[in-house]
Design a protein around this motif. Structure first.
Motif, short mmCIF file in Angstrom:
data_model
loop_
_atom_site.label_atom_id
_atom_site.label_comp_id
_atom_site.label_asym_id
_atom_site.label_seq_id
_atom_site.Cartn_x
_atom_site.Cartn_y
_atom_site.Cartn_z
N ILE A 143 -6.53 10.06 -40.34
CA ILE A 143 -5.92 11.25 -39.72
C ILE A 143 -5.22 10.88 -38.42
O ILE A 143 -4.11 11.37 -38.13
CB ILE A 143 -7.00 12.33 -39.47
N PHE A 198 2.97 17.68 -42.24
CA PHE A 198 3.10 17.82 -40.79
C PHE A 198 4.52 18.22 -40.38
O PHE A 198 4.76 18.56 -39.22
CB PHE A 198 2.79 16.49 -40.09
N LEU A 225 -4.21 21.03 -36.68
CA LEU A 225 -4.89 20.48 -37.86
C LEU A 225 -5.70 21.58 -38.54
O LEU A 225 -6.26 22.44 -37.87
CB LEU A 225 -5.80 19.32 -37.46
N HIS A 254 -5.96 19.47 -44.24
CA HIS A 254 -5.67 18.09 -43.84
C HIS A 254 -6.92 17.22 -43.98
O HIS A 254 -6.85 16.05 -44.38
CB HIS A 254 -5.17 18.04 -42.39
N THR A 281 -7.46 16.46 -47.64
CA THR A 281 -6.47 15.48 -48.10
C THR A 281 -6.86 14.07 -47.67
O THR A 281 -6.72 13.12 -48.45
CB THR A 281 -5.08 15.84 -47.54
N TRP A 314 -1.97 9.32 -39.30
CA TRP A 314 -1.00 10.34 -39.73
C TRP A 314 -0.39 11.06 -38.53
O TRP A 314 0.81 11.30 -38.48
CB TRP A 314 -1.68 11.36 -40.64
N CYS A 317 1.84 13.43 -42.88
CA CYS A 317 0.61 13.66 -43.66
C CYS A 317 1.04 13.88 -45.11
O CYS A 317 1.49 14.97 -45.48
CB CYS A 317 -0.14 14.89 -43.14
#
Length: 698
Positions: free
Chosen positions: A313, A333, A276, A280, A283, A316, A322
């Motif tokens: 998260i 991802f 990660l 991310h 987002t 995801w 993602c």
């Protein structure tokens, strides 16, 4: 009974949220601090981009630095794109561009994953650089991203590849340079984002984002058919705009997620195993805000906002998808988080989820905020900006910000400096400038005037020449101006100029004036200050007044031209090591100039000044030769070890006054220090020469 207990729990969480909000304001920045940082970066970009010519690159400070975050360990991201190249999405858009002046590139997304594209030359007018990075496919010339990256790695600055960027270090701060292309048009593949913006952001923000288009960075999709030649569509400019329209609670939630990532998820994890990233986290915040999951973001529900983002998260990672905020079909991802790594990451995040918000106790930055509330649950918490940071604290941040990034003209000549000064003068008349931008422009003007004065002397100096005489008067006037509205230490450039032009008495007069000012107990130097003295002396004064009377900074000498002949070997050594600046503590340079001037005026005083310099270098404990430099009031203590240049200057002064044994010792000490200023080559050369002279004298 249960409702009362539930209410108490809710109140407790809200109280902890307020405490975390306050802690983040101190760690990440208050709303006023963040606004100031953005304004300073914006005005720097505006000046730099208005000065650039059609054959130069435009610049943008992207990433968290451009967004106003100053977290320890974060790098600074710069994007550069050529002004004479434009990317279009369809051939009809060429009518909006001057094809005689621009090289046009057309997107071909037909065989690329979402968020990526091939770029092929449409314009017959192609600059040589673009032609060097092209490959021929299907009777077309495509601009290859891998070739483009290879060319940028040929830079003389000793940079290393990092994804689509090249990375380096400046004063221990890591930075990424992304050389890219720009399009003035919004990508058709991101049109769904426009339709999705019902509640956030506001329509005028959407319009502003769309009309500014996008960028293309030199990296292909790892699972694409043309990984070596594809380009990724970058929305960095749009993202920066979105972050700027967040309210402060939303912004701090973003900051908390970044801390959560670095201090908990990625703590102790090797770079190759960090699945990660902060993108991310950003987002997730974008999606949560736009989906209106939390209708009202405020200090009391900051942790609720964080928890919603964390759950998104987690979802995801479970699904292995993602979605990019602008092009949801781009699964970020896809090439990294799958298989066994995906399962391991999900299991780790699930364990954190089971602990609830208590896992934040593992974050050093947040732990104390939570513990304080648990031990003192009835303490009231004030979330007002003005109570969270003092006047001197804000001033420290402001004066640090306006010195970074450094203002250095790309083309180092009189014409470039004049363009800077003219541009600054035009921008200063704008009624839309903030107070932070005005003080930044003042500092930029001081820097450019200093460059101009010394360049003018270099380019016009010849003995007994009327042109030299007029240029000298102009240079003196410019340096006197910088002394009037720059930092206290900006007066040092006038003293150097007087010494350089053999006016030793005038130089000594300026040196004594600087010394008196620097020794005042209220002077702020590299972010350190006696708060009470500072407030008593200049509290409530304008920032312009504070700069002139109460703020000192390190002397930055650009190695591309010479200030005083005694430091030429050090500047040349730095340039050989791809280091364009020398950083000198003001008192070190002050004593050096005093010694050099008194040698021609009063040898007894020269010896006294040398004794003072020797005492300073041998015994200073960080007061005048800083051991560290505060890049922000709360974070990022940059280790600036100036001992190398300090011992070196002591050696130079001992050598010019005839004490070669002492000079040899000082040079040897300089070599033993951390090579911050990259002067080792000069030090070794000076040691060789001193060793040659010592036997002759003995």
């Amino acid at each position: 009974m249960d409702s009362i207990r539930s209410s108490q729990i809710t109140e407790g969480i809200q109280h902890i949220s307020e405490s975390v909000f306050v802690g983040l304001c101190r760690k990440v920045g208050t709303s006023q601090l963040v606004a100031m940082r953005r304004d300073v970066v914006d005005i720097w970009e505006m000046v730099k981009n208005q000065v650039t010519t059609s054959d130069e690159d435009s610049t943008m400070v992207s990433g968290s630095y451009g967004e106003g975050l100053r977290l320890e360990g974060s790098d600074v991201d710069f994007m550069y794109w050529p002004n004479n190249v434009r990317v279009i999405w369809e051939s009809s858009q060429s009518q909006y561009n001057n094809t005689h002046r621009l090289t046009l590139i057309l997107c071909d997304c037909s065989d690329s994953p979402p968020g990526f594209t091939l770029l092929y030359l449409l314009s017959p007018r192609t600059n040589r650089f673009i032609h060097r990075v092209c490959v021929r496919m299907n009777n077309r010339y495509y601009v290859s991203s891998s070739k483009y990256r290879q060319i940028t790695l040929l830079s003389p600055h000793n940079l290393t590849p990092h994804g689509p960027c090249v990375s380096g270090t400046f004063i221990t701060v890591e930075y990424d340079h992304a050389h890219c292309f720009v399009s003035d048009f919004w990508p058709p593949s991101a049109s769904s984002w426009i339709d999705r913006c019902h509640s956030w952001p506001h329509p005028h923000v959407v319009d502003d984002i769309v009309k500014n288009g996008c960028h293309f960075v030199a990296i292909g999709h790892k699972l694409g058919n043309y990984e070596d030649h594809e380009w990724r569509i970058s929305f960095s400019q749009a993202e920066q705009k979105l972050v700027s329209v967040m309210n402060h609670c939303q912004f701090l939630t973003y900051g908390l997620l970044k801390l959560f990532l670095s201090e908990i998820i990625n703590n102790g994890v090797g770079d190759d195993d960090k699945l990660l990233c902060s993108y991310h986290m950003k987002t997730a915040v974008f999606w949560v805000i736009q989906q209106n999951t939390i209708p009202h973001w405020c200090p009391q529900n900051l942790l609720e906002g964080f928890w919603v983002c964390f759950k998104l998260i987690l979802k995801w990672v479970y699904e292995g998808v993602c979605p990019n905020f602008f092009i949801p079909g781009n699964n970020m991802f896809l090439s990294k988080i799958h298989g066994i790594k995906q399962h391991q990451l999900y299991r780790r995040l699930s364990e954190l989820y089971e602990k609830g918000l208590a896992f934040l106790l593992h974050s050093p930055s947040i732990r104390s905020c939570i513990i304080d509330v648990l031990y003192n649950p009835r303490n009231s918490i004030c979330t007002d900006d003005h109570t969270l940071i003092s006047e001197d604290g804000f001033d420290r941040n402001l004066f640090v910000e306006i010195t970074y990034p450094c203002v250095i003209p790309g083309k180092f000549n009189i014409q470039s400096c004049i363009r800077y000064l003219q541009t600054i003068e035009q921008i200063k008349s704008s009624p839309l400038l903030t107070q932070y931008q005005v003080i930044m422009l003042q500092n930029m003007t001081a820097r450019i005037l200093q460059y101009t004065a010394f360049i003018l002397h270099m380019e016009t100096y010849t003995p007994d020449n009327k042109l030299s005489y007029r240029a000298d008067k102009i240079s003196c006037h410019m340096l006197k101006l910088t002394a009037q509205f720059g930092f206290i230490t900006d007066m040092m450039f006038l003293a150097m100029y007087y010494y350089k032009t053999l006016r030793y008495t005038e130089a000594l007069s300026i040196i004594q004036m600087i010394k008196v000012k620097l020794l005042q107990p209220y002077v702020m130097y590299t972010g350190s200050v006696d708060r009470e003295m500072y407030t008593e002396a200049v509290g409530g004064q304008s920032w312009s007044t504070k700069m002139r009377q109460a703020v000192a900074w390190d002397i930055t000498l650009d190695s591309r031209f010479h200030y005083i002949s005694e430091l030429i070997p050090e500047q040349q050594s730095a340039l050989q090591n791809h280091w364009s600046l020398l950083f000198v503590p003001p008192f070190i340079l002050l004593y050096m100039l005093e010694i050099l001037c008194y040698r021609h005026v009063d040898t007894m005083r020269a010896q006294t000044a040398l004794d003072d310099l020797q005492t300073l270098v041998h015994y200073d404990q960080g007061q005048y030769i800083p051991l560290r430099h505060r890049h922000s009031s709360y974070v990022r203590l940059i280790e600036l070890k100036y001992r190398d240049i300090s011992w070196q200057i002591l050696g130079i002064c001992q050598q010019v006054t005839g004490n070669l044994q002492a000079a040899l010792y000082s040079y040897q000490q300089s070599l033993r220090q951390e090579p911050f200023n990259h002067i080792q080559t000069a030090t070794e050369m000076r040691i060789q020469r001193v060793c040659q002279w010592i036997p002759l004298i003995n």
